[in-house]
Design a protein around this motif. Structure first.
Motif, PDB file in Angstrom:
ATOM      1  N   ASP A  11       0.859  -1.184   0.000  1.00  0.00           N
ATOM      2  CA  ASP A  11       0.000   0.000   0.000  1.00  0.00           C
ATOM      3  C   ASP A  11       0.893   1.231   0.000  1.00  0.00           C
ATOM      4  O   ASP A  11       1.581   1.520   0.973  1.00  0.00           O
ATOM      5  CB  ASP A  11      -0.883  -0.032   1.252  1.00  0.00           C
ATOM      6  CG  ASP A  11      -1.795   1.186   1.371  1.00  0.00           C
ATOM      7  OD1 ASP A  11      -1.678   2.122   0.552  1.00  0.00           O
ATOM      8  OD2 ASP A  11      -2.610   1.206   2.299  1.00  0.00           O
ATOM      9  N   THR A  51      -0.246   4.365  -0.666  1.00  0.00           N
ATOM     10  CA  THR A  51      -1.097   5.553  -0.636  1.00  0.00           C
ATOM     11  C   THR A  51      -0.381   6.734   0.014  1.00  0.00           C
ATOM     12  O   THR A  51      -0.387   7.850  -0.516  1.00  0.00           O
ATOM     13  CB  THR A  51      -2.408   5.250   0.111  1.00  0.00           C
ATOM     14  OG1 THR A  51      -3.030   4.100  -0.468  1.00  0.00           O
ATOM     15  CG2 THR A  51      -3.349   6.439   0.043  1.00  0.00           C
ATOM     16  N   LYS A  91      -3.397   2.856  -9.073  1.00  0.00           N
ATOM     17  CA  LYS A  91      -4.814   2.776  -8.716  1.00  0.00           C
ATOM     18  C   LYS A  91      -5.359   1.377  -8.991  1.00  0.00           C
ATOM     19  O   LYS A  91      -6.091   0.802  -8.171  1.00  0.00           O
ATOM     20  CB  LYS A  91      -5.604   3.821  -9.518  1.00  0.00           C
ATOM     21  CG  LYS A  91      -7.071   3.934  -9.121  1.00  0.00           C
ATOM     22  CD  LYS A  91      -7.216   4.527  -7.737  1.00  0.00           C
ATOM     23  CE  LYS A  91      -8.658   4.791  -7.389  1.00  0.00           C
ATOM     24  NZ  LYS A  91      -8.811   5.277  -6.001  1.00  0.00           N
ATOM     25  N   GLY A 102      -4.105  -0.889  -6.514  1.00  0.00           N
ATOM     26  CA  GLY A 102      -4.814  -0.596  -5.280  1.00  0.00           C
ATOM     27  C   GLY A 102      -6.147  -1.308  -5.192  1.00  0.00           C
ATOM     28  O   GLY A 102      -6.538  -1.791  -4.124  1.00  0.00           O
ATOM     29  N   SER A 107      -6.501  -1.000  -1.270  1.00  0.00           N
ATOM     30  CA  SER A 107      -6.016   0.312  -0.840  1.00  0.00           C
ATOM     31  C   SER A 107      -6.260   1.308  -1.963  1.00  0.00           C
ATOM     32  O   SER A 107      -6.696   0.949  -3.053  1.00  0.00           O
ATOM     33  CB  SER A 107      -4.525   0.247  -0.492  1.00  0.00           C
ATOM     34  OG  SER A 107      -3.754  -0.104  -1.630  1.00  0.00           O
ATOM     35  N   TYR A 122      -3.830   3.299  -3.446  1.00  0.00           N
ATOM     36  CA  TYR A 122      -2.741   3.073  -4.392  1.00  0.00           C
ATOM     37  C   TYR A 122      -1.871   1.932  -3.887  1.00  0.00           C
ATOM     38  O   TYR A 122      -1.668   1.784  -2.672  1.00  0.00           O
ATOM     39  CB  TYR A 122      -1.866   4.319  -4.549  1.00  0.00           C
ATOM     40  CG  TYR A 122      -2.553   5.503  -5.182  1.00  0.00           C
ATOM     41  CD1 TYR A 122      -2.947   5.474  -6.517  1.00  0.00           C
ATOM     42  CD2 TYR A 122      -2.795   6.659  -4.451  1.00  0.00           C
ATOM     43  CE1 TYR A 122      -3.571   6.563  -7.107  1.00  0.00           C
ATOM     44  CE2 TYR A 122      -3.416   7.756  -5.030  1.00  0.00           C
ATOM     45  CZ  TYR A 122      -3.806   7.708  -6.361  1.00  0.00           C
ATOM     46  OH  TYR A 122      -4.419   8.783  -6.939  1.00  0.00           O
ATOM     47  N   ALA A 123      -1.339   1.146  -4.812  1.00  0.00           N
ATOM     48  CA  ALA A 123      -0.467   0.043  -4.423  1.00  0.00           C
ATOM     49  C   ALA A 123       0.548  -0.234  -5.524  1.00  0.00           C
ATOM     50  O   ALA A 123       0.376   0.173  -6.684  1.00  0.00           O
ATOM     51  CB  ALA A 123      -1.276  -1.226  -4.128  1.00  0.00           C
TER      52      ALA A 123
END
Length: 253
Positions: free
Chosen positions: A164, A166, A203, A206, A211, A213-214
Motif C-alpha cells: 500500500d 497511498t 490505482k 490498489g 487500498s 494506491y499500491a
C-alpha cells in the motif's frame, strides 16, 4: 534491513517501485537504488554523451527525494547483454548494498535491457556471497530475498504481494518528476504522460490490494530463499475505503 532495487534505466525504479522504496526509507531501512545503463539513447534530440550526463543527474536528484543511496553503473543504453563482465559488475553492486531484499525486473518485461538486468541480478546473487569471487566490495554476509517489480503499464505481470503506497504516492511522483528528459520525450513522441501511467497502474493495483494506491511484486521462489515473515513494507496508515450501508458516498480513510 538493507534494501536494494536494480533497474535497467534511470527512471525504471521510479515508475515501478519507488513508492515501496520510499516506505522502506521512512521506516528506517537503508535503501540503495542501482541503475545498470546510462539511458544515453533515450532522446532523439540530445547527443548520447550529454544525455547520459543529464540522466545521471536526474537519477541522483530522484534518489535524494527519498534518501536512497544511488549506484550508477554506466553501461550503454539499449546494448545490455548478460555477459560475465556485467554479471560481476552487478555482483559488486549487490555487495555494496549487502541487502536483505532485492527488487528488480522480471522475465516478462517488454524491454531487453529490463529482462537482461533482471537476469543479471538473478545470476549475480549467488556469486555475491562467495568470498572466492573477487570484486571491489567484500562478499555479502546474508542471504537476500528477491522480488520482481511490476512491468511497465502492468502488462503481463501477476503480483503475489502488494504494498500500500497511498501515503508515499506524492513522493513517488515527486521523484519521477526529477526525470524531466524522459517526461518530455514520452509526451512529445508517444503522447504519454508518465505521471498518469504511474497513477493509473497504482490505482489498479490498489483495487487488487484493497487500498487507494499500491505497487505489486512477485517473490522469486528458490532454494534457501523462502521466508516465514513479510519483508515488503506495510503502510503505517493504510489508505482504505470505508463503505456505508446508506446512500452516502464512500469516503476515504
Amino acid at each position: 534491513m538493507n534494501v536494494l532495487a536494480v533497474g535497467a534505466h534511470p527512471d525504471d525504479l521510479e515508475l515501478q517501485c519507488f513508492g515501496t522504496l520510499a516506505l522502506y526509507a521512512e521506516q528506517g531501512h537503508q535503501v540503495f537504488a542501482a541503475v545498470v545503463t546510462n539511458g544515453d539513447k533515450g532522446n532523439f534530440d540530445v547527443e548520447p554523451a550529454e544525455l547520459a550526463r543529464i540522466r545521471e543527474a536526474e537519477f541522483r536528484a530522484s534518489c535524494a527525494v527519498i534518501g536512497a543511496v544511488p549506484i550508477w553503473m554506466g553501461y550503454e543504453d539499449e546494448y545490455l547483454i548478460p555477459s560475465l563482465k556485467a554479471r560481476l559488475a552487478v555482483t559488486d553492486a549487490i555487495r555494496q548494498a549487502n541487502p536483505d531484499v532485492v527488487i528488480t525486473h522480471g522475465p516478462s518485461d517488454y524491454h531487453p535491457d529490463h529482462r537482461y538486468a533482471g537476469q543479471l541480478v538473478w545470476d549475480a546473487l549467488p556469486l555475491a556471497g562467495i568470498a572466492g569471487v573477487k570484486t571491489a566490495h567484500a562478499a555479502m554476509d546474508r542471504q537476500a530475498t528477491l522480488y520482481h517489480m511490476d512491468n511497465f503499464g502492468g502488462v503481463e505481470f501477476r503480483p503475489t504481494e502488494f504494498v500500500d503506497i497511498t501515503g508515499a504516492m506524492e513522493k513517488k511522483l515527486e521523484a519521477l518528476g526529477k526525470h524531466a528528459s524522459q517526461l518530455r520525450i514520452f509526451g512529445q513522441l508517444l503522447d504519454v504522460d508518465l505521471r498518469d501511467v504511474v497513477r493509473t497502474v497504482a490505482k489498479f493495483r490498489g483495487y487488487q490490494a484493497g487500498s487507494v494506491y499500491a505497487e505489486g511484486f512477485a517473490k522469486v521462489e528458490a532454494w534457501y530463499r523462502g521466508l516465514a515473515r513479510r519483508v515488503l513494507p506495510t503502510a503505517e496508515q493504510p489508505g482504505r475505503f470505508v463503505y456505508r450501508t446508506g446512500p452516502s458516498e464512500p469516503r476515504e480513510e
